[in-house]
Design a protein around this motif. Structure first.
Motif: not given
Length: 583
Positions: A153-160, A209-214, A309-311, A353-356
């Motif tokens: 499970q990708p976690r890119d959207d959870e990164q601060p 903020l997480s990337l998803a939140g932003l 949403y990976s770098g 892919r972007n669960a959050t």
């Protein structure tokens, strides 16, 4: 693999004059070609395929054969096991074909959690391939990265996001979001203050903020990620800019802000650039846009929330391109998880892919609406397809090439006047509405296979297979690609005749009735169905249909009661002519 399947595959190769996406043929008289590693990796990383050793493409796929098939089988199995990572386990066998021994391997697709398959000798980055059309293409480092990310499970959207705080949020969006959370998920959020609720929803990670939140609730995410936006361009010609007068585009919009705002601005731009058409509704006429807004909204939302949403992809935006004949929506990052092109549109099929990000957007409404951005129930593409069906438009064409995903909406009414006149000229009685829709798709140059037919008509696979088989039996369609990879084209004598004018296409010069042709082929002899297929060149389904008609009319008789037996033979009866049957 059965001999008949192999014969059908080779016949298709010879008809096409080259390999195709699911079959690769190689001349290999005494040893394995070096390029076999690339082909094995490509098939395993794409949709699987068939490798045939002992066919010479340069000689029209002549069966040149393999000298020592047992050794070739062993060498191929060893290469799959020892040279490829992870090891492949294809089904390998030898077939005698046209006097030569062919070694045939059926390579299965690897599950997403095991991709990419690569050649150990050169490493993952240089040794990973994918199948594109009839060739093997090396994966880019970005595509390898995406395949690796899809193993879990990708976690890119959870990164601060460094440098962000709660002050970077749009407070109106946050108030609406928290209000919905406390109302719909009271057990988890009712007793939390704002900061605690945002942390539990993963809008906040610590104090950032997480990337998803932003992206979902930020005031201006592009302050931190300038290219995470949506662009809309309306081009004047089918190929883009107009070289005759130098017009580059008719309209050009950069939609920025959080995802709710980007969706809203994209829909405003689309409405501004779409034409309106009149359609018959009951006793009156209704004015509608050339593309249904529901379908476009779902496509834009899907592109923004399911993109990568990976770098590596932060420099790529979602692109919406309008042309006179189509609308294209493209996003970075292909399909994720269990979702495949062949099951797109199946209700409930969903992999996030972007669960959050999706979870946040479930409670984030569109501006000026109570409707949430997405439901996260796998209902987006079914809603898109339903909207296109209701508007009598062709279904969108989906394309997944690992690094990008696109949806293309053709700009034509499926059952327009020209298509209706052409279908009527075929003089085929008893066609269902869905069969007419399938024929209209081919009339407009669309690709027709079982999946596209199901999407256009909301049918299950069994019904679609039966109806397509009936169109083949009627002599309207010709199947290609073999049983596993079947698609359909119009029969030569059913296709609309070309015209040099702007008038409607001329009706086809079609021989719809095959009875006389089959009676002539029988003559005074007996013949099996296979014999008659070989003599007339008709498809087996078409032959079966007309033999049934001739039996019913008493013009022929069978030598056995079991008409399904391949050994049953047919002969003419004393009722010799069609005139005697009244037909």
């Amino acid at each position: 693999m059965l001999y008949d399947d192999l014969a059908e595959i080779i016949a298709n190769l010879r008809g096409l004059g080259g390999d195709h996406a699911f079959v690769e043929a190689k001349r290999a008289e005494s040893k394995l070609p070096k390029s076999v590693r690339e082909t094995l990796s490509a098939f395993a990383n794409t949709s699987g395929g068939v490798l045939i050793l002992g066919l010479d493409e340069t000689q029209g796929f002549e069966a040149t054969g393999v000298r020592d098939p047992a050794k070739m089988e062993a060498d191929l199995a060893a290469l799959c096991s020892e040279n490829l990572e992870p090891p492949l386990r294809p089904l390998i066998g030898t077939h005698r074909f046209e006097g030569a021994d062919l070694v045939v391997a059926e390579i299965p697709e690897l599950p997403p959690g095991s991709k990419p398959s690569f050649n150990r000798g050169v490493g993952m980055t240089q040794g990973s391939f994918v199948r594109v059309a009839d060739g093997d293409r090396r994966l880019s480092p970005y595509e390898v990265q995406l395949m690796m990310a899809n193993r879990g499970q990708p976690r890119d959207d959870e990164q601060p996001v460094a440098g962000t705080t709660i002050a970077n949020l749009d407070h109106a969006l946050v108030d609406t979001f928290l209000s919905r959370l406390r109302r719909h998920r009271s057990r988890a959020f009712a007793n939390l203050d704002t900061t605690a609720a945002l942390r539990r929803a993963k809008v906040l990670v610590g104090t950032e903020l997480s990337l998803a939140g932003l992206l979902a609730l930020g005031e201006y995410p592009q302050e931190f990620f300038p290219q995470l936006m949506l662009t809309f361009v309306h081009y004047p010609t089918k190929s883009g800019p107009d070289p005759r007068n130098g017009t580059r585009f008719i309209d050009n919009v950069a939609a920025e802000g959080p995802i709710p705002v980007m969706v809203d601005e994209a829909l405003i731009a689309l409405r501004r650039n779409m034409k309106r058409r009149s359609t018959v509704r009951g006793a009156g006429r209704a004015e509608t846009y050339e593309y249904p807004e529901t379908a476009l909204r779902e496509a834009v939302v899907n592109a923004l929330v399911h993109r990568d949403y990976s770098g590596t992809s932060h420099g790529t935006q979602v692109q919406v391109e309008m042309y006179p004949d189509r609308l294209l929506i493209r996003n970075p990052g292909g399909l994720y998880g269990s979702v495949r092109e062949e099951n797109l549109g199946v209700e409930g099929t969903s992999s996030a892919r972007n669960a959050t990000l999706l979870k946040i957007l479930e409670d984030t409404p569109l501006p000026g609406s109570d409707r949430p951005i997405c439901e996260n129930r796998g209902s987006g593409i079914p809603a898109m397809l339903a909207a296109m069906r209701d508007a009598k438009l062709s279904p969108p064409r989906f394309a997944d090439d690992i690094s990008a995903f696109s949806a293309t909406f053709p700009n034509h009414t499926l059952m327009g006047d020209d298509a209706v006149r052409w279908i009527a000229s075929l003089d085929e009685h008893g066609l269902t509405d869905s069969q007419c829709h399938g024929l209209a798709m081919l009339f407009h140059g669309e690709t027709l296979n079982n999946q596209a037919y199901r999407n256009a008509n909301d049918l299950d696979s069994r019904v679609a297979t039966e109806e397509l088989g009936d169109l083949v039996a009627r002599g309207l369609l010709v199947p290609a690609g073999g049983r596993r990879y079947a698609h359909y084209t119009l029969a030569e004598d059913a296709a609309p005749a070309p015209t040099d004018s702007t008038d409607s296409p001329a009706p086809p010069k079609r021989r719809a009735d095959r009875r006389e042709e089959i009676l002539d082929a029988l003559g005074d002899d007996e013949a099996t169905r296979a014999d008659l297929v070989a003599v007339t060149g008709l498809h087996d389904r078409t032959m079966t249909r007309w033999l049934t008609v001739l039996l019913r009319q008493g013009l022929i008789e069978a030598t056995e009661r079991n008409l399904r037996s391949p050994n049953v033979r047919y002969r003419r009866t004393s009722k010799r002519t069609l005139d005697e049957t009244g037909g």
